[in-house]
Design a protein around this motif. Structure first.
Motif, PDB file in Angstrom:
ATOM      1  N   ARG A 223       0.821  -1.205   0.000  1.00  0.00           N
ATOM      2  CA  ARG A 223       0.000   0.000   0.000  1.00  0.00           C
ATOM      3  C   ARG A 223       0.859   1.262   0.000  1.00  0.00           C
ATOM      4  O   ARG A 223       0.515   2.266  -0.620  1.00  0.00           O
ATOM      5  CB  ARG A 223      -0.923  -0.008   1.219  1.00  0.00           C
ATOM      6  N   MET A 224       2.010   1.208   0.644  1.00  0.00           N
ATOM      7  CA  MET A 224       2.901   2.367   0.660  1.00  0.00           C
ATOM      8  C   MET A 224       3.554   2.582  -0.697  1.00  0.00           C
ATOM      9  O   MET A 224       3.659   3.716  -1.183  1.00  0.00           O
ATOM     10  CB  MET A 224       3.974   2.184   1.729  1.00  0.00           C
ATOM     11  N   LEU A 225       3.978   1.480  -1.320  1.00  0.00           N
ATOM     12  CA  LEU A 225       4.703   1.605  -2.580  1.00  0.00           C
ATOM     13  C   LEU A 225       3.788   1.864  -3.770  1.00  0.00           C
ATOM     14  O   LEU A 225       4.217   2.481  -4.749  1.00  0.00           O
ATOM     15  CB  LEU A 225       5.502   0.325  -2.837  1.00  0.00           C
ATOM     16  N   GLY A 226       2.553   1.380  -3.700  1.00  0.00           N
ATOM     17  CA  GLY A 226       1.663   1.475  -4.857  1.00  0.00           C
ATOM     18  C   GLY A 226       1.564   2.869  -5.451  1.00  0.00           C
ATOM     19  O   GLY A 226       1.884   3.085  -6.637  1.00  0.00           O
ATOM     20  N   PRO A 227       1.126   3.861  -4.691  1.00  0.00           N
ATOM     21  CA  PRO A 227       1.014   5.208  -5.260  1.00  0.00           C
ATOM     22  C   PRO A 227       2.364   5.786  -5.700  1.00  0.00           C
ATOM     23  O   PRO A 227       2.455   6.446  -6.736  1.00  0.00           O
ATOM     24  CB  PRO A 227       0.415   6.022  -4.103  1.00  0.00           C
ATOM     25  N   LEU A 228       3.414   5.523  -4.912  1.00  0.00           N
ATOM     26  CA  LEU A 228       4.733   6.054  -5.239  1.00  0.00           C
ATOM     27  C   LEU A 228       5.253   5.477  -6.559  1.00  0.00           C
ATOM     28  O   LEU A 228       5.686   6.211  -7.455  1.00  0.00           O
ATOM     29  CB  LEU A 228       5.713   5.735  -4.111  1.00  0.00           C
ATOM     30  N   LEU A 229       5.208   4.156  -6.677  1.00  0.00           N
ATOM     31  CA  LEU A 229       5.733   3.529  -7.880  1.00  0.00           C
ATOM     32  C   LEU A 229       4.849   3.804  -9.090  1.00  0.00           C
ATOM     33  O   LEU A 229       5.343   3.944 -10.207  1.00  0.00           O
ATOM     34  CB  LEU A 229       5.875   2.023  -7.671  1.00  0.00           C
ATOM     35  N   GLY A 230       3.543   3.887  -8.865  1.00  0.00           N
ATOM     36  CA  GLY A 230       2.649   4.236  -9.968  1.00  0.00           C
ATOM     37  C   GLY A 230       2.963   5.607 -10.529  1.00  0.00           C
ATOM     38  O   GLY A 230       3.018   5.817 -11.750  1.00  0.00           O
TER      39      GLY A 230
END
Length: 311
Positions: A223-230
């Motif tokens: 959940r932390m990486l999803g928005p960042l990597l997207g």
């Protein structure tokens, strides 16, 4: 000779309203073959045979191609006008030669492989036997489930074929919902390396990042990486190197040194990859004027020292 498929744009949009088209067979029921055959079925073609060995292959075929009989590879070729060879790269040349030696290939039969590495020349033995060779590689990662059929909509395919078969190859891709991208025979290995560099290595990087976040106490690293990597992926696709951010692009040598020290203590297996990617990032940031030369020297020293200590 098998007639070439026509572009679906000139036909009824509902597959059931179209005349009977090509019979389709799949040799190798891995993650790719059943999905492509299911897509061709939606376009009005008729899957008639599939081969698979492992339990997983049998399950995939049953899920994506229900009621299509599971038969030996030679029987697939005997039944189908269009044959999808969806086997691992290293197996493909020997498989084609074996089919030729056993007389399994019929003149006019469309023979399609989905290897990214090879172009159409790997099918030359089949061409001499009268087959029509096509290389159609979907630039997509597959799960082996029905979602793959949906993902083919708008997916680019690396297409290589003899010039006289170019329109037929492109029409098949369009019928599967894809976008044909012509790749010259001699450029196939470079094309495939580019996709592997982007997609396969991305999975490794994301998995390592999630492991490190768990070690740092993050309960939901996905959940932390999803928005960042997207956002990072979207920015990179839109802007290329101009999207670079972070301590390497800023020339923050102290932060990078701290990263290396922490990784060496908690996850030493990730140090070499971190250093290699940081050096590649620094080189690109320098070349595009993002990293100031006066800051680059200390940063490159940190990376060089880290590399020496890792040997």
């Amino acid at each position: 000779m098998t007639s070439a498929p026509q572009s679906p744009r000139s036909e009824p949009t509902d597959p059931k309203d179209r005349p009977a088209r090509l019979t389709v067979g799949v040799v190798g029921a891995g993650r790719v073959g059943p999905a492509l055959a299911a897509s061709l079925q939606l376009a009005g073609h008729r899957p008639v045979a599939v081969s698979g060995v492992s339990d997983a292959s049998v399950r995939r075929a049953a899920t994506l191609l229900p009621d299509v009989p599971l038969v030996p590879p030679a029987e697939v070729l005997a039944r189908a006008e269009l044959v999808l060879l969806t086997v691992p790269d290293d197996i493909l040349p020997g498989l084609v030669e074996g089919f030729v030696e056993t007389g399994s290939i019929r003149p006019g039969q469309l023979l399609v492989h989905t290897s990214g590495r090879y172009g159409a020349k790997v099918l030359d033995p089949a061409l001499r036997a009268g087959a029509l060779p096509l290389a159609l590689h979907p630039a997509m990662t597959f799960t082996g489930t029905a979602v793959d059929v949906q993902r083919l909509a708008g997916c680019s395919f690396g297409v290589t074929a003899p010039e006289e078969l170019r329109l037929a190859a492109e029409a098949l891709v369009i019928e599967m919902g894809g976008e044909p991208e012509w790749i010259a025979e001699e450029m196939r290995p470079l094309y495939h390396a580019a996709l592997a560099l982007g997609a396969n290595h991305l999975v490794t990087l994301v998995a390592q990042a999630m492991d490190l976040l768990r070690d740092a106490g993050v309960t939901a690293p996905d959940r932390m990486l999803g928005p960042l990597l997207g956002a990072a992926l979207d920015n990179a696709l839109r802007s290329g190197d101009a999207a670079l951010t972070g301590p390497v692009a800023r020339g923050d040598a102290g932060t990078v040194a701290a990263h290396v020290a922490e990784l060496r203590e908690h996850a030493p297996q990730t140090v070499a990859g971190y250093l290699a990617m940081a050096r590649a990032t620094a080189d690109r940031a320098l070349a595009h004027g993002l990293l100031k030369p006066e800051l680059a020297e200390d940063l490159l020293d940190v990376l060089a020292t880290g590399a020496e200590e890792s040997r």
